[in-house]
Design an enzyme around this catalytic site. Structure first.
Site, PDB file in Angstrom:
ATOM      1  N   HIS A 106       0.844  -1.193   0.000  1.00 58.96           N
ATOM      2  CA  HIS A 106       0.000   0.000   0.000  1.00 58.96           C
ATOM      3  C   HIS A 106       0.879   1.243   0.000  1.00 58.96           C
ATOM      4  O   HIS A 106       1.972   1.253   0.545  1.00 58.96           O
ATOM      5  CB  HIS A 106      -0.981   0.020   1.176  1.00 58.96           C
ATOM      6  CG  HIS A 106      -0.368  -0.137   2.531  1.00 58.96           C
ATOM      7  ND1 HIS A 106       0.159  -1.331   2.999  1.00 58.96           N
ATOM      8  CD2 HIS A 106      -0.195   0.751   3.538  1.00 58.96           C
ATOM      9  CE1 HIS A 106       0.603  -1.169   4.230  1.00 58.96           C
ATOM     10  NE2 HIS A 106       0.414   0.102   4.577  1.00 58.96           N
ATOM     11  N   HIS A 108       0.727   5.235   0.971  1.00 59.83           N
ATOM     12  CA  HIS A 108       0.023   6.291   1.694  1.00 59.83           C
ATOM     13  C   HIS A 108       0.110   7.577   0.874  1.00 59.83           C
ATOM     14  O   HIS A 108       1.194   7.960   0.435  1.00 59.83           O
ATOM     15  CB  HIS A 108       0.690   6.555   3.044  1.00 59.83           C
ATOM     16  CG  HIS A 108       0.661   5.400   3.988  1.00 59.83           C
ATOM     17  ND1 HIS A 108      -0.237   5.316   5.016  1.00 59.83           N
ATOM     18  CD2 HIS A 108       1.440   4.293   4.056  1.00 59.83           C
ATOM     19  CE1 HIS A 108      -0.020   4.195   5.690  1.00 59.83           C
ATOM     20  NE2 HIS A 108       0.998   3.558   5.125  1.00 59.83           N
TER      21      HIS A 108
END
Length: 144
Positions: A106, A108
Site C-alpha cells: 500500500h 500512503h
C-alpha cells in the site's frame, strides 16, 4: 539477507478487497482500490493498494507497482485541491524492519499543509462521520 515471507490472503487489506471488512472507498477500478486510512496522519490520508496479491515492493509485479503509483498520482492531485494542501507526502513501507504493519502493498497519500505536522502513525481513530465526509469529497473530485 532473509527471504521475503509469503503473501497472507487473510491480511486486513485483502479482507477489504473481498468486501469482508468495511472501508471508506474513494476510487476503484479493475487493478487498484483507494480508501481512507481510519487513523489518518492528516485530513484526506488515503491508501492505494493493488488488487493483485502482493506483500510489498519486494514481491509485486513491476507493472502492478507502476499502476499503483499512477493511481497514487491521480489521488494526490485530487487530494491537494480537496484538502487545500500545499504538498503531498507519499509513503510505502516494506517488511516489519521497514515499518510495514499491514502486509499487502500500500502507498500512503497524505495531503500536507505547510507548518502543520502529521499526527503520529496509528495514533487515533478518526470519527466515522468525518471519514465519510472526506471520502465523499475526494471521491467526487476523482470522478471528475
Amino acid at each position: 539477507m532473509s527471504e521475503t515471507p509469503a503473501y497472507d490472503p487473510n491480511n486486513v487489506f485483502a479482507k477489504i478487497l473481498r468486501g469482508e471488512l468495511p472501508a471508506h472507498k474513494v476510487y476503484e477500478d479493475d487493478r487498484a482500490l483507494v480508501f481512507l486510512d481510519i487513523m489518518p496522519r492528516a485530513p484526506g490520508h488515503a491508501l492505494v493498494i493493488p488488487k493483485a496479491p502482493a506483500r510489498n515492493i519486494l514481491d509485486i509485479d513491476p507493472e502492478d507497482l507502476a499502476y499503483v503509483h499512477k493511481v497514487a498520482q491521480k489521488v494526490a492531485r485530487a487530494a491537494k485541491g480537496v484538502f487545500k494542501a500545499d504538498g503531498i507526502t507519499l509513503q510505502q513501507f516494506s517488511e516489519e524492519a521497514g515499518g510495514q504493519v499491514v502486509f499487502h502493498l500500500h502507498v500512503h497519500v497524505i495531503p500536507r499543509v505547510a507548518g502543520v505536522a502529521m499526527k503520529p502513525p496509528a495514533n487515533e481513530m478518526e470519527n466515522n462521520d468525518v471519514l465519510a465526509d472526506h471520502a465523499a469529497r475526494l471521491k467526487a473530485a476523482l470522478a471528475g
